[in-house]
Write an enzyme that holds these catalytic residues in place. Structure first.
Site, PDB file in Angstrom:
ATOM      1  N   THR A 181       0.852  -1.186   0.000  1.00  0.00           N
ATOM      2  CA  THR A 181       0.000   0.000   0.000  1.00  0.00           C
ATOM      3  C   THR A 181       0.883   1.230   0.000  1.00  0.00           C
ATOM      4  O   THR A 181       1.067   1.907   0.989  1.00  0.00           O
ATOM      5  CB  THR A 181      -1.003   0.032   1.156  1.00  0.00           C
ATOM      6  OG1 THR A 181      -1.809   1.193   1.012  1.00  0.00           O
ATOM      7  CG2 THR A 181      -0.351   0.014   2.502  1.00  0.00           C
ATOM      8  N   SER A 394     -12.220   3.818  11.360  1.00  0.00           N
ATOM      9  CA  SER A 394     -12.964   4.820  12.114  1.00  0.00           C
ATOM     10  C   SER A 394     -12.098   6.001  12.524  1.00  0.00           C
ATOM     11  O   SER A 394     -12.613   7.010  12.949  1.00  0.00           O
ATOM     12  CB  SER A 394     -13.587   4.203  13.370  1.00  0.00           C
ATOM     13  OG  SER A 394     -12.592   3.580  14.148  1.00  0.00           O
TER      14      SER A 394
END
Length: 394
Positions: A181, A394
């Protein structure tokens, strides 16, 4: 050759970073060349390829030319179906219209949360705000859990002309290329063909970005691109050019600097770990052995605890199919020999533990099985890695 951690703009390149409202800091940016540039790229090996990565791969593999790349953080535009693909094309079209260039010269790069659609109203506003500046803010626009930007640059003379190679990258977690990533953008004013550039990039990535690991995971958006616009006005670089080897070494040096920066900034990491393998049967086996050690969670945890538990290294090696003279392996950490002829060497544990508190740890392993060497980079495994990833969404 010196590789610096400063941002130097090659002739004819512009960058900018803006806050488009995806978060409370820079979240969009672009890299633009004054003229169409030769381009090369390497991409994720995941079966799930994000829309922007797929678009760049398609563009570069077809034409090996780009003039601009627009990029965003926060939302990866991955696993987003036809809507995500259309959104990537919409970004490409808007940038092309703004720069008055062919859409086929515009790449798109995204990183962030998988599975969410881009908020296109904010994306369009961000593109509208981008300017042709030389603004280092582009380096922070692509950061996610990174603690700082990764930057590298170098300069060299080719045909008596000053050539600049500069790059920036993002990456901190989900790092285990081929690829991870991470996004890497390298740009240069050297004069070289796209196909020649592709060959150099592919070879260098195998020795740099594909030799780092943070956590053994890969992502859907990984990509490294190189653009070369030729405005340094050197003669075309080919394999026969007297300065070709120097350019190849400089490019590889910039990529290595960026790769090591990503490894050192692994999520929650406190230490950069370098593993050097000597006397392996083949270079490929040496590379595999190095990455196996630096990727072992048990090794990484021991290094976080400043624990010279070389048994973890032996265990990681033993799980590979690499040829090893199991009676004559040697291991050292930061210059302290711990193992010789596969047996423990007496050492002062307090002294070694103190040496292991260093920000960089170098593990050297001699396999006594041949003449090849290999190298890999990673980081320690800390409590904060779990904390960061337990609450990433979150």
């Amino acid at each position: 050759m010196t590789i610096n951690d400063t941002f130097v703009w090659p002739t004819g390149f512009y960058t900018d970073g803006v806050q488009a409202g995806l978060r409370d800091k820079n979240d969009m940016g672009w890299l633009v060349s004054k003229v169409p540039a030769a381009a090369a790229g390497t991409y994720t090996t995941s079966q799930f390829v994000a829309a922007p990565t797929k678009l760049c791969r398609q563009l570069i593999s077809t034409h090996h030319r780009l003039q601009a790349i627009v990029m965003n953080s926060v939302i990866a535009n991955s696993c987003t179906g036809q809507v995500g693909w259309d959104n990537a094309l919409a970004e490409q079209a808007q940038v092309a219209e703004k720069l008055e260039i062919d859409p086929e010269l515009v790449g798109v790069a995204s990183t962030g949360l998988i599975g969410s659609q881009l908020p296109m109203q904010k994306i369009h506003a961000g593109i509208a705000a981008l300017q042709l500046k030389q603004d280092v803010g582009v380096t922070t626009a692509v950061m996610t859990t990174d603690t700082h930007a990764k930057i590298a640059s170098t300069q060299l003379l080719i045909d008596g002309k000053q050539v600049t190679i500069t790059g920036f990258a993002k990456g901190s977690g989900m790092i285990h290329p081929k690829m991870a990533t991470m996004l890497g953008f390298v740009f240069t004013d050297a004069n070289i063909s796209g196909l020649q550039l592709q060959g150099l990039l592919s070879a260098s990535v195998d020795e740099t970005f594909n030799q780092i690991t943070v956590d053994g995971d890969t992502s859907t958006n990984d990509m490294v691109t190189v653009m070369a616009n030729g405005l340094a006005d050197n003669h075309l670089l080919t394999a026969d050019h007297p300065d070709y080897a120097a350019f190849a070494a400089a490019l590889s040096g910039v990529l290595a600097k960026l790769a090591q920066g990503i490894a050192a900034d692994g999520e929650g990491a406190t230490k950069l770990v370098e593993v050097n393998i000597h006397h392996a049967a083949t270079h490929a086996q040496a590379q595999h052995a190095a990455k196996a050690i630096v990727g072992s969670n048990l090794v990484k945890a021991a290094l976080f605890g400043d624990d010279p538990n070389w048994g973890r290294i032996i265990a990681a090696l033993g799980q590979t199919s690499v040829k090893i003279d199991v009676e004559h392996v040697a291991i050292s950490i930061n210059g302290f020999t711990l193992v010789k002829d596969s047996l423990a060497v007496p050492f002062d544990e307090a002294t070694v533990k103190q040496a292991m508190t260093s920000h960089k740890l170098t593990i050297v392993v001699d396999l006594n099985a041949g003449d090849a060497d290999g190298q890999a980079w990673g980081c320690d495994l800390t409590y904060n890695y779990v904390k960061i990833n337990a609450s990433y969404r979150s």
